[in-house]
Scaffold this motif. Structure first.
Motif, PDB file in Angstrom:
ATOM      1  N   ALA A 161     -26.750 -46.977 -94.152  1.00 57.88           N
ATOM      2  CA  ALA A 161     -26.280 -46.056 -93.114  1.00 57.88           C
ATOM      3  C   ALA A 161     -24.759 -46.004 -93.070  1.00 57.88           C
ATOM      4  CB  ALA A 161     -26.826 -46.480 -91.751  1.00 57.88           C
ATOM      5  N   LYS A 162     -24.257 -44.876 -92.575  1.00 61.50           N
ATOM      6  CA  LYS A 162     -22.826 -44.742 -92.309  1.00 61.50           C
ATOM      7  C   LYS A 162     -22.639 -45.181 -90.864  1.00 61.50           C
ATOM      8  CE  LYS A 162     -19.422 -40.993 -92.055  1.00 61.50           C
ATOM      9  NZ  LYS A 162     -19.478 -40.710 -90.604  1.00 61.50           N
ATOM     10  N   VAL A 163     -21.749 -46.125 -90.619  1.00 65.47           N
ATOM     11  CA  VAL A 163     -21.563 -46.643 -89.261  1.00 65.47           C
ATOM     12  C   VAL A 163     -20.255 -46.110 -88.687  1.00 65.47           C
ATOM     13  CG1 VAL A 163     -21.319 -48.724 -87.842  1.00 65.47           C
ATOM     14  CG2 VAL A 163     -22.940 -48.712 -89.757  1.00 65.47           C
ATOM     15  N   ASN A 164     -20.375 -45.430 -87.544  1.00 64.87           N
ATOM     16  CA  ASN A 164     -19.196 -44.925 -86.841  1.00 64.87           C
ATOM     17  C   ASN A 164     -18.480 -46.092 -86.154  1.00 64.87           C
ATOM     18  OD1 ASN A 164     -17.588 -42.685 -86.041  1.00 64.87           O
ATOM     19  ND2 ASN A 164     -18.588 -42.624 -84.047  1.00 64.87           N
ATOM     20  N   GLU A 165     -17.250 -45.880 -85.747  1.00 63.17           N
ATOM     21  CA  GLU A 165     -16.487 -46.944 -85.058  1.00 63.17           C
ATOM     22  C   GLU A 165     -17.282 -47.504 -83.872  1.00 63.17           C
ATOM     23  OE1 GLU A 165     -12.491 -47.343 -82.289  1.00 63.17           O
ATOM     24  OE2 GLU A 165     -12.678 -45.591 -83.557  1.00 63.17           O
ATOM     25  N   LYS A 192     -11.823 -43.720 -74.645  1.00 65.06           N
ATOM     26  CA  LYS A 192     -12.305 -44.322 -75.897  1.00 65.06           C
ATOM     27  C   LYS A 192     -13.690 -43.745 -76.255  1.00 65.06           C
ATOM     28  CE  LYS A 192     -12.630 -47.755 -78.976  1.00 65.06           C
ATOM     29  NZ  LYS A 192     -11.673 -47.896 -80.058  1.00 65.06           N
ATOM     30  N   ILE A 193     -14.569 -43.678 -75.242  1.00 65.09           N
ATOM     31  CA  ILE A 193     -15.930 -43.173 -75.483  1.00 65.09           C
ATOM     32  C   ILE A 193     -15.868 -41.732 -76.008  1.00 65.09           C
ATOM     33  CG2 ILE A 193     -18.121 -42.547 -74.354  1.00 65.09           C
ATOM     34  CD1 ILE A 193     -17.642 -44.989 -72.476  1.00 65.09           C
ATOM     35  N   ILE A 194     -15.035 -40.928 -75.390  1.00 67.95           N
ATOM     36  CA  ILE A 194     -14.931 -39.519 -75.801  1.00 67.95           C
ATOM     37  C   ILE A 194     -14.397 -39.417 -77.235  1.00 67.95           C
ATOM     38  CG2 ILE A 194     -13.711 -37.332 -75.344  1.00 67.95           C
ATOM     39  CD1 ILE A 194     -13.878 -38.189 -72.288  1.00 67.95           C
ATOM     40  N   SER A 195     -13.361 -40.212 -77.558  1.00 71.87           N
ATOM     41  CA  SER A 195     -12.793 -40.091 -78.908  1.00 71.87           C
ATOM     42  C   SER A 195     -13.781 -40.587 -79.968  1.00 71.87           C
ATOM     43  CB  SER A 195     -11.428 -40.790 -79.004  1.00 71.87           C
ATOM     44  OG  SER A 195     -11.579 -42.169 -79.126  1.00 71.87           O
ATOM     45  N   VAL A 196     -14.556 -41.626 -79.660  1.00 66.52           N
ATOM     46  CA  VAL A 196     -15.546 -42.111 -80.634  1.00 66.52           C
ATOM     47  C   VAL A 196     -16.717 -41.127 -80.748  1.00 66.52           C
ATOM     48  CG1 VAL A 196     -17.178 -43.979 -81.146  1.00 66.52           C
ATOM     49  CG2 VAL A 196     -14.871 -44.537 -80.361  1.00 66.52           C
ATOM     50  N   ALA A 197     -17.142 -40.564 -79.611  1.00 67.28           N
ATOM     51  CA  ALA A 197     -18.256 -39.596 -79.612  1.00 67.28           C
ATOM     52  C   ALA A 197     -17.905 -38.369 -80.458  1.00 67.28           C
ATOM     53  CB  ALA A 197     -18.610 -39.189 -78.187  1.00 67.28           C
ATOM     54  N   LYS A 198     -16.655 -37.986 -80.464  1.00 69.73           N
ATOM     55  CA  LYS A 198     -16.221 -36.819 -81.257  1.00 69.73           C
ATOM     56  C   LYS A 198     -16.408 -37.051 -82.744  1.00 69.73           C
ATOM     57  CE  LYS A 198     -12.867 -34.656 -78.205  1.00 69.73           C
ATOM     58  NZ  LYS A 198     -11.501 -34.791 -77.670  1.00 69.73           N
TER      59      LYS A 198
END
Ligand code: FMN
Length: 200
Positions: A161-165, A192-198
């Motif tokens: 899998a590709k793992v996001n931050e 932080k949540i918004i920038s990672v969700a993007k």
């Protein structure tokens, strides 16, 4: 095209008092704003019998059965993304999450055989993108031997899998966070949540 997102939660805290549930709900809220057509599938491991079963000598022969293992492996094959949320329990993921992983980490199903040359095992879930959301009572770094966030990242990468931050919300047992309600506390990392969700 709309995507299917499987949300795996594995905390034993009451939902309304759980920081990891609050973090997960907030992440999904921001994600849904960005991806309104995606389908969210909830998997609370408290409700799944398989997550209550620990691998032992006695059950080894029947552990990887259709209902407890293959059904969940197929679910992973049918979704596009996974959000997995776990608190730290004794320096690792919760037992529910560990039991889930013990069922779905199955040779020739989610990875090719692992005892080949180091680095040669091949993950079979290359279509998946994974978001890791973790919490822990202590601030990050207090227990250098325990890093459930890295454990999850390495494990999902192992299956291809590709793992996001990942997002770790640490220090939930330390004031002032310990005195706040989870939604209020999680609000402090909204940016932080918004920038990672993007990126997910
Ligand atoms: C059985 C158990 C073991 C725990 N072990 C640890 C630990 O080893 N290290 C730590 O920092 N916090 C530990 N905690 C605290 C939780 O990680 C923290 O309270 C977390 O926020 C609880 O889950 P929640 O995110 O659903 O609220 C433990 C909590 C429980 C219930």
């Amino acid at each position: 095209m709309s995507k299917k997102v499987l949300v795996i939660t594995g905390t034993v805290s009451p939902a309304e008092k759980s920081f990891s549930i609050s973090l997960t709900n907030r992440f999904i809220k921001e994600y849904k704003t960005l991806n309104p057509d995606d389908e969210i599938i909830n998997l609370d491991l408290n409700n799944e019998q398989m997550a209550h079963k620990t691998l032992s000598r006695e059950n080894f022969g029947t552990y990887f059965n259709e209902q407890d293992a293959l059904k969940y492996i197929n679910q992973l094959k049918e979704v596009d993304k996974v959000i997995i949320s776990s608190p730290m329990n004794n320096f690792n993921v919760s037992g529910l999450i560990k039991n889930y992983l013990d069922h779905v980490l199955l040779a020739d199903q989610t990875f090719s055989y692992k005892y080949v040359k180091q680095g040669d095992a091949k993950g079979l879930l290359e279509h998946l993108t994974v978001q890791i959301l973790t919490t822990q009572g202590a601030p990050f770094g207090w227990y250098p031997w325990g890093n459930h966030t890295e454990f999850l990242k390495g494990t999902w990468e192992f299956v291809g899998a590709k793992v996001n931050e990942p997002i770790l919300f640490a220090g939930t047992k330390i004031a002032p966070v310990s005195t706040m309600n989870p939604d209020e506390a999680i609000d402090s990392i909204a940016d932080k949540i918004i920038s990672v969700a993007k990126k997910f």
